[in-house]
Scaffold this motif. Structure first.
Motif, PDB file in Angstrom:
ATOM      1  N   THR A 146      -4.035 -15.155   2.535  1.00 25.65           N
ATOM      2  CA  THR A 146      -4.800 -14.104   1.859  1.00 25.65           C
ATOM      3  C   THR A 146      -6.078 -14.709   1.293  1.00 25.65           C
ATOM      4  O   THR A 146      -6.065 -15.391   0.272  1.00 25.65           O
ATOM      5  CB  THR A 146      -3.980 -13.463   0.727  1.00 25.65           C
ATOM      6  OG1 THR A 146      -2.708 -13.076   1.237  1.00 25.65           O
ATOM      7  CG2 THR A 146      -4.687 -12.238   0.185  1.00 25.65           C
ATOM      8  N   THR A 199      -5.741  -9.198  -2.947  1.00 22.56           N
ATOM      9  CA  THR A 199      -4.407  -8.852  -3.459  1.00 22.56           C
ATOM     10  C   THR A 199      -4.081  -9.450  -4.822  1.00 22.56           C
ATOM     11  O   THR A 199      -3.031  -9.154  -5.395  1.00 22.56           O
ATOM     12  CB  THR A 199      -3.322  -9.293  -2.465  1.00 22.56           C
ATOM     13  OG1 THR A 199      -3.413 -10.713  -2.284  1.00 22.56           O
ATOM     14  CG2 THR A 199      -3.506  -8.592  -1.122  1.00 22.56           C
ATOM     15  N   CYS A 353      -6.261  -3.882  -8.741  1.00 21.80           N
ATOM     16  CA  CYS A 353      -6.122  -3.084  -7.529  1.00 21.80           C
ATOM     17  C   CYS A 353      -5.224  -1.887  -7.807  1.00 21.80           C
ATOM     18  O   CYS A 353      -4.240  -1.996  -8.542  1.00 21.80           O
ATOM     19  CB  CYS A 353      -5.522  -3.904  -6.388  1.00 21.80           C
ATOM     20  SG  CYS A 353      -6.575  -5.241  -5.811  1.00 21.80           S
ATOM     21  N   ASP A 355      -3.092   0.748  -5.479  1.00 26.78           N
ATOM     22  CA  ASP A 355      -2.646   1.019  -4.110  1.00 26.78           C
ATOM     23  C   ASP A 355      -2.384   2.515  -3.950  1.00 26.78           C
ATOM     24  O   ASP A 355      -1.398   3.049  -4.454  1.00 26.78           O
ATOM     25  CB  ASP A 355      -1.382   0.219  -3.796  1.00 26.78           C
ATOM     26  CG  ASP A 355      -1.023   0.247  -2.326  1.00 26.78           C
ATOM     27  OD1 ASP A 355      -1.648   1.036  -1.576  1.00 26.78           O
ATOM     28  OD2 ASP A 355      -0.130  -0.507  -1.911  1.00 26.78           O
ATOM     29  N   SER A 392     -10.336  -2.243   0.471  1.00 31.74           N
ATOM     30  CA  SER A 392     -10.477  -3.586   1.043  1.00 31.74           C
ATOM     31  C   SER A 392     -10.190  -3.638   2.538  1.00 31.74           C
ATOM     32  O   SER A 392     -10.882  -4.326   3.299  1.00 31.74           O
ATOM     33  CB  SER A 392      -9.562  -4.562   0.306  1.00 31.74           C
ATOM     34  OG  SER A 392      -9.944  -4.668  -1.035  1.00 31.74           O
ATOM     35  N   GLY A 393      -9.143  -2.937   2.984  1.00 29.79           N
ATOM     36  CA  GLY A 393      -8.753  -3.024   4.377  1.00 29.79           C
ATOM     37  C   GLY A 393      -9.825  -2.575   5.344  1.00 29.79           C
ATOM     38  O   GLY A 393      -9.906  -3.075   6.476  1.00 29.79           O
ATOM     39  N   SER A 397     -12.121  -6.904   3.857  1.00 28.32           N
ATOM     40  CA  SER A 397     -11.079  -7.578   4.643  1.00 28.32           C
ATOM     41  C   SER A 397     -10.965  -6.989   6.049  1.00 28.32           C
ATOM     42  O   SER A 397      -9.968  -7.199   6.737  1.00 28.32           O
ATOM     43  CB  SER A 397      -9.724  -7.473   3.929  1.00 28.32           C
ATOM     44  OG  SER A 397      -9.749  -8.141   2.690  1.00 28.32           O
ATOM     45  N   LYS A 405      -3.574  -8.301   8.117  1.00 24.69           N
ATOM     46  CA  LYS A 405      -3.602  -7.539   6.856  1.00 24.69           C
ATOM     47  C   LYS A 405      -2.194  -7.317   6.328  1.00 24.69           C
ATOM     48  O   LYS A 405      -1.943  -7.444   5.121  1.00 24.69           O
ATOM     49  CB  LYS A 405      -4.293  -6.192   7.068  1.00 24.69           C
ATOM     50  CG  LYS A 405      -5.791  -6.271   7.296  1.00 24.69           C
ATOM     51  CD  LYS A 405      -6.346  -4.877   7.577  1.00 24.69           C
ATOM     52  CE  LYS A 405      -7.736  -4.935   8.156  1.00 24.69           C
ATOM     53  NZ  LYS A 405      -8.242  -3.599   8.538  1.00 24.69           N
ATOM     54  N   ILE A 410      -2.172  -6.524   2.423  1.00 25.50           N
ATOM     55  CA  ILE A 410      -3.284  -5.605   2.182  1.00 25.50           C
ATOM     56  C   ILE A 410      -2.917  -4.228   2.719  1.00 25.50           C
ATOM     57  O   ILE A 410      -2.928  -3.990   3.933  1.00 25.50           O
ATOM     58  CB  ILE A 410      -4.587  -6.118   2.831  1.00 25.50           C
ATOM     59  CG1 ILE A 410      -4.931  -7.509   2.299  1.00 25.50           C
ATOM     60  CG2 ILE A 410      -5.736  -5.141   2.577  1.00 25.50           C
ATOM     61  CD1 ILE A 410      -6.086  -8.184   3.026  1.00 25.50           C
ATOM     62  N   LEU A 414      -5.386   0.198  -0.319  1.00 27.53           N
ATOM     63  CA  LEU A 414      -5.617  -0.687  -1.471  1.00 27.53           C
ATOM     64  C   LEU A 414      -7.063  -0.574  -1.942  1.00 27.53           C
ATOM     65  O   LEU A 414      -7.997  -0.907  -1.209  1.00 27.53           O
ATOM     66  CB  LEU A 414      -5.305  -2.138  -1.097  1.00 27.53           C
ATOM     67  CG  LEU A 414      -5.258  -3.122  -2.267  1.00 27.53           C
ATOM     68  CD1 LEU A 414      -4.009  -2.892  -3.105  1.00 27.53           C
ATOM     69  CD2 LEU A 414      -5.282  -4.564  -1.764  1.00 27.53           C
ATOM     70  N   ARG A 416      -9.724  -1.999  -4.417  1.00 23.97           N
ATOM     71  CA  ARG A 416     -10.052  -3.115  -5.297  1.00 23.97           C
ATOM     72  C   ARG A 416     -11.136  -2.677  -6.272  1.00 23.97           C
ATOM     73  O   ARG A 416     -12.171  -2.144  -5.861  1.00 23.97           O
ATOM     74  CB  ARG A 416     -10.555  -4.313  -4.483  1.00 23.97           C
ATOM     75  CG  ARG A 416     -10.732  -5.591  -5.295  1.00 23.97           C
ATOM     76  CD  ARG A 416     -11.468  -6.651  -4.492  1.00 23.97           C
ATOM     77  NE  ARG A 416     -12.896  -6.360  -4.418  1.00 23.97           N
ATOM     78  CZ  ARG A 416     -13.784  -7.104  -3.716  1.00 23.97           C
ATOM     79  NH1 ARG A 416     -13.373  -8.125  -3.018  1.00 23.97           N
ATOM     80  NH2 ARG A 416     -15.053  -6.777  -3.703  1.00 23.97           N
TER      81      ARG A 416
END
Length: 449
Positions: A146, A199, A353, A355, A392-393, A397, A405, A410, A414, A416
């Motif tokens: 990560t 994360t 974060c 989710d 982020s995904g 990221s 991921k 992730i 998610l 951030r």
């Protein structure tokens, strides 16, 4: 005045004899006794050398010159052999060393408790230059699975293709896996982030350093997420890298990086024949260095407020039933680890974060938070005085594959958040709850606010 300048820049033999470290200068132009490793980074910054301006100004001058003159031809030869260097005010060219940038490096070394530091044009240039200096062709890195997406891609794809430097990615919390992946005599570097992007996994810096050092492996830690909060070098890390564009800058207006570590490493990276920084040339503009040097003294104050608000919001979000990830919460799996390493006064970091499970729900929440209630801004990066948020995904990221991921933890939803400190805490919290309440209104689903 001309005589004074001539004497300063002449590199005379008398001047050499006054320098107790002159014997080491050919190989280590920045060699000096290590600074005291104060527990509080702010205390270390406060006793670092203060550079005054050319005419006695309380702020240092900006040395905007690309090249520098000498008074005698022989001096230049001695500078290129490494006999005379920036430690004694001899400068060749600003891609090598620049006085303003060098002073910022002194401050960064004080902040992180290292012997030396060098500041670069970006965080990624700091990361890549360190890895290229510590690893030769065929080298091996063990890294956390990560990581910031750009760093992961550098290790997973670019370095193998260009340099045959390979990386084994591991769960940094699984110390047995880390130990097994590190091969004595083969592995050059153990690389991880103090707090992982995105994360917020917290690495056990002292234990990981002990494991790596037992096998003769260099530890490089990215501390971008946690300046002031954690000092990896004081916990055993060999090298600390930063994207100074983030919390250290605080203004989302500058791109910069830093390498903090032993003077021998910094000097090897600036070697005119073999130095990664010297030869690749990710040079920091001295005007940027001047700006950043003026922001470091209040970094501690800013971090305290970032961290305080992040903790308050994380606790309140959790009470509202949201799935919150924040290492300051007692139910975070790394809470005890971070508490054991953190400098008490600065809290547990300025990022959290939320989710939302799906990208659609994440995007809907961010849309409402920005365009309905003005809680924050949809933007990448972090450390700004306004709250910045991204999914982020699909952003920072996005370089990772779906499998990567998933392994990194992730989630597609998610969000951030880099918590800012503009406005009052309660004012901004009311903005958050206003947006959250509108999430329940089906008439607003998928509509632009």
């Amino acid at each position: 005045m001309a005589t004074m300048i001539s004497k300063k820049r002449s590199g005379s033999s008398d001047d050499l004899h006054r320098d107790p470290f002159s014997a080491a200068k050919k190989h280590h132009p920045l060699s000096k006794p290590p600074p005291p490793h104060a527990e509080d980074p702010a205390a270390a910054l406060a006793v670092a050398r203060h550079e005054f301006g050319e005419h006695g100004g309380v702020n240092m001058s900006i040395e905007a010159s690309a090249t520098f003159t000498v008074m005698e031809p022989e001096t230049m030869r001695r500078m290129f052999t490494g006999e005379l260097g920036p430690d004694r005010d001899f400068f060749i060219y600003s891609r090598h060393f620049n006085p303003t940038v060098l002073n910022l490096g002194r401050l960064m070394a004080a902040l992180e408790g290292t012997e030396a530091a060098y500041c670069t044009a970006s965080g990624m240039s700091a990361v890549s230059s360190v890895l290229l200096q510590l690893c030769s062709a065929g080298g091996h890195v063990v890294a956390s699975r990560t990581l910031y997406g750009g760093t992961h891609t550098l290790l997973a794809h670019f370095l193998p293709r260009t340099c045959n430097i390979t990386t084994s990615f591991v769960d940094i919390r699984d110390h047995e896996a880390v130990r097994s992946a590190m091969v004595q005599g083969k592995t050059n570097v153990l690389y991880f982030e103090t707090m992982s992007n995105p994360t917020l996994t917290v690495a056990n810096v002292p234990e990981l350093c002990r494991m790596a050092h037992d096998k003769g492996i260099t530890v490089v830690v990215d501390n971008t997420f946690s300046p002031m909060v954690v000092s990896p070098a004081r916990l055993g890390a060999d090298v600390v890298v930063h994207s100074m564009s983030k919390f250290i800058s605080g203004g989302a207006d500058l791109i910069a990086g830093a390498v903090c570590g032993p003077a021998s490493l910094v000097n090897s990276m600036m070697d005119t024949h073999q130095g990664s920084l010297m030869l690749l040339g990710p040079t920091m503009n001295p005007k940027v260095a001047f700006e950043l040097a003026g922001r470091l003294p209040h970094l501690g104050l800013r971090m305290k407020e970032h961290c305080n608000r992040a903790l308050v919001y994380a606790m309140r979000m959790k009470k509202l039933g949201l799935k919150v990830i924040y290492p300051g919460l007692e139910d975070h799996p790394d809470h005890a680890t971070l508490k054991s390493m953190a400098v008490k006064e600065y809290g547990y970091g300025g990022l959290l974060c939320v989710d939302m499970e799906t990208e659609e729900r994440a995007n809907r929440l961010m849309n409402l938070l920005q365009n309905c209630s003005q809680f924050g801004l949809m933007a990448v990066s972090l450390g700004y005085y306004e709250t910045l948020m991204s999914c982020s995904g699909s952003s920072t990221s996005s370089e990772l594959s779906e499998e990567e991921k998933e392994l990194a933890g992730i989630s597609p939803g998610l969000v951030r958040m880099s918590i800012g400190f503009s406005g009052t805490l309660e004012q901004k919290w009311s903005h958050f709850t206003k947006a959250l309440s509108r999430m329940q209104d089906p008439t607003l689903f998928n509509t632009k606010i």
